[in-house]
Design a protein around this motif. Structure first.
Motif, mmCIF file in Angstrom:
data_model
loop_
_atom_site.group_PDB
_atom_site.id
_atom_site.type_symbol
_atom_site.label_atom_id
_atom_site.label_comp_id
_atom_site.label_asym_id
_atom_site.label_seq_id
_atom_site.Cartn_x
_atom_site.Cartn_y
_atom_site.Cartn_z
ATOM 1 N N ARG B 155 0.867 -1.181 0.000
ATOM 2 C CA ARG B 155 0.000 0.000 0.000
ATOM 3 C C ARG B 155 0.904 1.231 0.000
ATOM 4 O O ARG B 155 1.968 1.237 0.612
ATOM 5 C CB ARG B 155 -0.904 0.010 1.225
ATOM 6 N N THR B 156 0.446 2.270 -0.660
ATOM 7 C CA THR B 156 1.285 3.457 -0.836
ATOM 8 C C THR B 156 0.660 4.662 -0.135
ATOM 9 O O THR B 156 -0.424 4.574 0.427
ATOM 10 C CB THR B 156 1.398 3.794 -2.333
ATOM 11 N N ARG B 157 1.359 5.785 -0.240
ATOM 12 C CA ARG B 157 0.839 7.030 0.308
ATOM 13 C C ARG B 157 -0.532 7.349 -0.299
ATOM 14 O O ARG B 157 -1.429 7.819 0.392
ATOM 15 C CB ARG B 157 1.831 8.162 0.005
ATOM 16 N N GLY B 158 -0.657 7.068 -1.577
ATOM 17 C CA GLY B 158 -1.930 7.328 -2.266
ATOM 18 C C GLY B 158 -3.089 6.576 -1.617
ATOM 19 O O GLY B 158 -4.195 7.097 -1.492
ATOM 20 N N ALA B 159 -2.814 5.331 -1.191
ATOM 21 C CA ALA B 159 -3.862 4.512 -0.567
ATOM 22 C C ALA B 159 -4.275 5.081 0.788
ATOM 23 O O ALA B 159 -5.389 4.872 1.240
ATOM 24 C CB ALA B 159 -3.367 3.076 -0.406
ATOM 25 N N LEU B 160 -3.353 5.796 1.452
ATOM 26 C CA LEU B 160 -3.660 6.362 2.767
ATOM 27 C C LEU B 160 -4.253 7.757 2.651
ATOM 28 O O LEU B 160 -4.952 8.217 3.544
ATOM 29 C CB LEU B 160 -2.387 6.471 3.614
ATOM 30 N N GLY B 161 -3.913 8.423 1.566
ATOM 31 C CA GLY B 161 -4.383 9.791 1.382
ATOM 32 C C GLY B 161 -3.817 10.757 2.410
ATOM 33 O O GLY B 161 -4.568 11.545 2.987
ATOM 34 N N ILE B 162 -2.499 10.701 2.670
ATOM 35 C CA ILE B 162 -1.895 11.647 3.620
ATOM 36 C C ILE B 162 -1.800 13.018 2.948
ATOM 37 O O ILE B 162 -1.207 13.135 1.878
ATOM 38 C CB ILE B 162 -0.471 11.215 4.033
ATOM 39 N N PRO B 163 -2.375 14.056 3.560
ATOM 40 C CA PRO B 163 -2.307 15.378 2.937
ATOM 41 C C PRO B 163 -0.903 15.964 3.025
ATOM 42 O O PRO B 163 -0.061 15.469 3.776
ATOM 43 C CB PRO B 163 -3.271 16.224 3.781
ATOM 44 N N VAL B 288 2.590 -0.036 5.584
ATOM 45 C CA VAL B 288 1.178 0.078 5.936
ATOM 46 C C VAL B 288 0.305 -0.979 5.269
ATOM 47 O O VAL B 288 -0.871 -0.752 5.011
ATOM 48 C CB VAL B 288 0.657 1.501 5.611
ATOM 49 N N GLY B 289 0.894 -2.134 5.028
ATOM 50 C CA GLY B 289 0.076 -3.234 4.550
ATOM 51 C C GLY B 289 0.384 -3.649 3.125
ATOM 52 O O GLY B 289 0.986 -2.906 2.348
ATOM 53 N N LEU B 290 -0.021 -4.866 2.830
ATOM 54 C CA LEU B 290 0.232 -5.481 1.529
ATOM 55 C C LEU B 290 -1.102 -5.915 0.945
ATOM 56 O O LEU B 290 -2.009 -6.314 1.678
ATOM 57 C CB LEU B 290 1.146 -6.697 1.705
ATOM 58 N N ILE B 291 -1.203 -5.805 -0.367
ATOM 59 C CA ILE B 291 -2.443 -6.192 -1.042
ATOM 60 C C ILE B 291 -2.110 -7.203 -2.145
ATOM 61 O O ILE B 291 -1.255 -6.935 -2.992
ATOM 62 C CB ILE B 291 -3.145 -4.965 -1.671
ATOM 63 N N PRO B 292 -2.758 -8.364 -2.121
ATOM 64 C CA PRO B 292 -2.537 -9.340 -3.190
ATOM 65 C C PRO B 292 -2.712 -8.700 -4.577
ATOM 66 O O PRO B 292 -3.606 -7.868 -4.766
ATOM 67 C CB PRO B 292 -3.602 -10.406 -2.909
ATOM 68 N N GLU B 293 -1.861 -9.128 -5.493
ATOM 69 C CA GLU B 293 -1.809 -8.524 -6.831
ATOM 70 C C GLU B 293 -2.714 -9.318 -7.780
ATOM 71 O O GLU B 293 -2.282 -10.330 -8.318
ATOM 72 C CB GLU B 293 -0.338 -8.562 -7.269
ATOM 73 N N ASN B 294 -3.949 -8.882 -7.949
ATOM 74 C CA ASN B 294 -4.925 -9.729 -8.634
ATOM 75 C C ASN B 294 -5.510 -9.143 -9.912
ATOM 76 O O ASN B 294 -6.601 -9.535 -10.326
ATOM 77 C CB ASN B 294 -6.042 -10.118 -7.668
ATOM 78 N N GLU B 295 -4.783 -8.225 -10.564
ATOM 79 C CA GLU B 295 -5.286 -7.661 -11.823
ATOM 80 C C GLU B 295 -5.570 -8.768 -12.849
ATOM 81 O O GLU B 295 -6.610 -8.769 -13.496
ATOM 82 C CB GLU B 295 -4.265 -6.685 -12.410
ATOM 83 N N LEU B 296 -4.615 -9.701 -12.962
ATOM 84 C CA LEU B 296 -4.780 -10.776 -13.949
ATOM 85 C C LEU B 296 -5.916 -11.716 -13.554
ATOM 86 O O LEU B 296 -6.664 -12.198 -14.411
ATOM 87 C CB LEU B 296 -3.482 -11.571 -14.102
ATOM 88 N N SER B 297 -6.042 -11.961 -12.246
ATOM 89 C CA SER B 297 -7.089 -12.871 -11.770
ATOM 90 C C SER B 297 -8.460 -12.311 -12.135
ATOM 91 O O SER B 297 -9.348 -13.044 -12.591
ATOM 92 C CB SER B 297 -7.004 -13.048 -10.257
ATOM 93 N N LEU B 298 -8.632 -10.999 -11.938
ATOM 94 C CA LEU B 298 -9.914 -10.360 -12.256
ATOM 95 C C LEU B 298 -10.217 -10.496 -13.740
ATOM 96 O O LEU B 298 -11.343 -10.777 -14.137
ATOM 97 C CB LEU B 298 -9.882 -8.883 -11.854
ATOM 98 N N GLN B 299 -9.157 -10.322 -14.537
ATOM 99 C CA GLN B 299 -9.319 -10.436 -15.982
ATOM 100 C C GLN B 299 -9.801 -11.829 -16.380
ATOM 101 O O GLN B 299 -10.576 -11.986 -17.311
ATOM 102 C CB GLN B 299 -7.944 -10.199 -16.598
#
Lengths: 120, 446
Positions: B155-163, B288-299
């Motif tokens: 997860r990145t800064r974008g995912a947290l939305g830190i101003p 701040v956390g990890l998210i499974p990489e499932n772009e291909l799975s969704l496809q």
């Protein structure tokens, strides 16, 4: 006197409570295995740790070779050992298990390479 | 000593493929006239899950395998995890990440398993056509089974939305690790870490060893999110303080980070006004956390579980799409690589059975959870096999009992002095206790 420890030997991270008297262990509770008791004993007399770092590599496909200690060293020697590791420069190729520093600072632990890296 | 990592470019792969003439026979012309090369199994990802699956499949007699790896060197994230502590379960010894990966690479090399490096998978279809793009352009493979082993992302800064401003000096822990351990590039002089995930704590120690001052670790939850042993050996050992119920509320600096504002949060994780404090630093590390990489799975039309962010699977690691399997961090984020390997090896056994028997039993029994349990993997079972249930609790629990029930009947239970969200709990369930009708329920009684 009761003192709390978190065993770092394996990922279970057992919470161990030691009943201490004059630096001697009277009883231990919470250790999931024998290594926990050994760990607390070691922490009381001479805390030890292993560390990992990298050394510079010439002519390899990567600029660094990862290294680690084969045996734990006294905690207060960690930064002295880091200084020695920083001086090392290896020539590619290097292999897992290759000794970068034998018996570092006489602490009976070797610094070994942990990655196979071919020459460029 | 067994030497180099065995990898092939696409062209080399074809050159060294002894069955060239046979391979041509195995090609078919699919819809729209594209050439499809047939494979028993295509494994997407050459990290710990993909490599363990490949080696185990080979051992089970499934040899027509292709591992597709987008990087030049296989091994996945283990390449940059140079600290030790890997392998205690799987190999009964403590190894660094690269050494752990090398064990599987050595096996793969011994069996001559082909790992196609420098190639990305651009699509996977529901009927198991895998399209790759590598040095030699686009290729299409039609597989009897596809193994999803893409791992996870941070997860990145974008995912947290830190101003605040957008200066240089804000890194995720894994990116910082890559700079320092792979690219020989130091990232700053004084760092603050947000999030008490294991990688963040390991980076706190790594940075300290390399002469960077790590001022503090801040965690928004009222409890740490990483393993207790890492708090001890990565933070306490180096005198790095860990502050709970605190988060970064503002990022300062124009071209380079000059500091962060940190504030306390209440039980609802809302910022408590007036508790703001400024910290001077040139580096902020996010763990701040990890998210499974499932772009291909969704496809591929694979159904995902909103809790794990990975596929919904049965005890065979089979997803909702027939013949598409998943294991490792793409399925659910693990704490330890040993369990990734073990899960991938179990997946491989199921894939071998699927190919050899042309299918697997239906998995119609759901596994339901109470509010103390965050999720389980698998989420459904057939009721006809032994299986291991992996789960995490939602919050720290003390003196609890995890119970697995079927139709209100207790199948298995485990008493735990302490259960924390940072630790995945695994409970094996025997087939003898199971009925092949009736959903399962998992609950924690405190």
């Amino acid at each position: 006197m009761l003192k709390q420890y978190i065993c770092i030997i394996c990922p279970n991270g057992c919470e161990i409570t030691a009943d201490l008297e004059d630096g001697e262990i009277r009883s231990l509770q919470g250790a999931g295995c024998v290594r926990g008791e050994k760990y607390v004993r070691q922490e009381l007399t001479n805390p030890v740790r292993t560390i990992a770092s990298s050394v510079l590599l010439d002519g390899g496909v990567l600029p660094l070779a990862s290294v680690r200690l084969t045996e734990p060293i006294p905690k207060d020697k960690i930064f002295d050992v880091m200084k020695e590791i920083k001086k090392v420069r290896l020539q590619a190729p290097v292999f897992v298990g290759q000794i970068a520093i034998k018996n570092i600072l006489g602490l009976e632990s070797d610094v070994i390479v942990t990655k196979n890296i071919p020459a460029r | 000593m067994s030497g180099r990592i065995h990898t092939f470019s696409q062209a080399e792969y074809e050159k060294t493929n002894h069955k060239t003439s046979k391979a041509v026979n195995q090609q078919t012309i699919g819809e729209e006239g594209v050439i499809l090369e047939k494979k028993d199994v295509v494994i997407i990802g050459g990290g710990p899950a993909g490599l363990a699956a490949a080696v185990e499949l080979y051992r089970k007699g499934i040899k027509d395998i292709l591992v597709v790896e987008r990087e030049e060197i296989p091994g996945g994230i283990l390449k940059q995890c140079i600290h030790d502590g890997f392998g205690l379960t799987r190999f009964k010894t403590t190894l660094s990440g690269p050494e752990y990966a090398q064990k599987f690479l050595d096996e793969a090399e011994k069996e001559n398993i082909r790992i196609l490096t420098g190639a990305s998978v651009v699509s996977v279809s529901h009927d198991r056509v895998v399209t790759t793009v590598g040095r030699d352009g686009l290729k299409h493979y039609e597989a009897k089974a596809v193994v999803l082993a893409m791992g996870c992302r941070e997860r990145t800064r974008g995912a947290l939305g830190i101003p605040g401003e957008r200066p240089a000096g804000v890194f995720t822990a894994g990116v910082a690790q890559s700079y320092i351990n792979l690219h020989n590039t130091m990232i700053g002089k004084k760092a603050v870490i947000l999030g008490s995930g294991d990688i963040g704590m390991i980076m706190a120690r790594r940075l300290t060893l390399e002469g960077v001052e790590v001022a503090a670790v801040f965690e928004i939850q009222p409890y740490p999110s990483g393993l207790p042993r890492n708090i001890r050996q990565c933070l306490d050992d180096y005198g790095i303080p860990l502050y709970l119920s605190r988060t970064v509320t503002k990022i300062h600096g124009k071209s380079r980070l000059t500091g962060v504002t940190v504030a306390q949060v209440d039980k609802q994780m809302k910022i408590i006004p007036g508790t703001e404090q400024d910290f001077v630093c040139d580096t902020l590390i996010l763990s701040v956390g990890l998210i499974p990489e499932n772009e291909l799975s969704l496809q591929a039309g694979v159904e995902l579980d909103n809790r794990t962010k990975g596929a919904v699977v049965d005890e065979f690691c089979q997803t909702s799409a027939e013949g598409i399997f998943a294991a490792g961090n793409v399925l659910h984020v693990h704490d330890l690589v040993d369990f990734v390997s073990l899960e991938a090896e179990h997946l491989a056994d199921s894939v071998a059975e699927y190919i050899q028997h042309g299918g697997l039993p239906e998995s119609g029994l759901k596994i339901l959870t109470d509010t103390n349990i965050n999720h389980t993997v698998p989420q459904k079972i057939s009721g006809k096999n032994d299986f291991t249930l992996s789960l995490r609790v939602n919050r720290p629990l003390t003196n609890c009992e995890i119970q697995i029930l079927q139709d209100g009947r207790l199948l298995q239970s485990r008493k735990m002095k302490k259960a924390i969200p940072a630790e995945m709990i695994q409970i094996p369930v025997k087939r003898e206790n199971l009925s092949d009708t009736g959903n399962l329920e998992v609950r924690a009684i405190c």
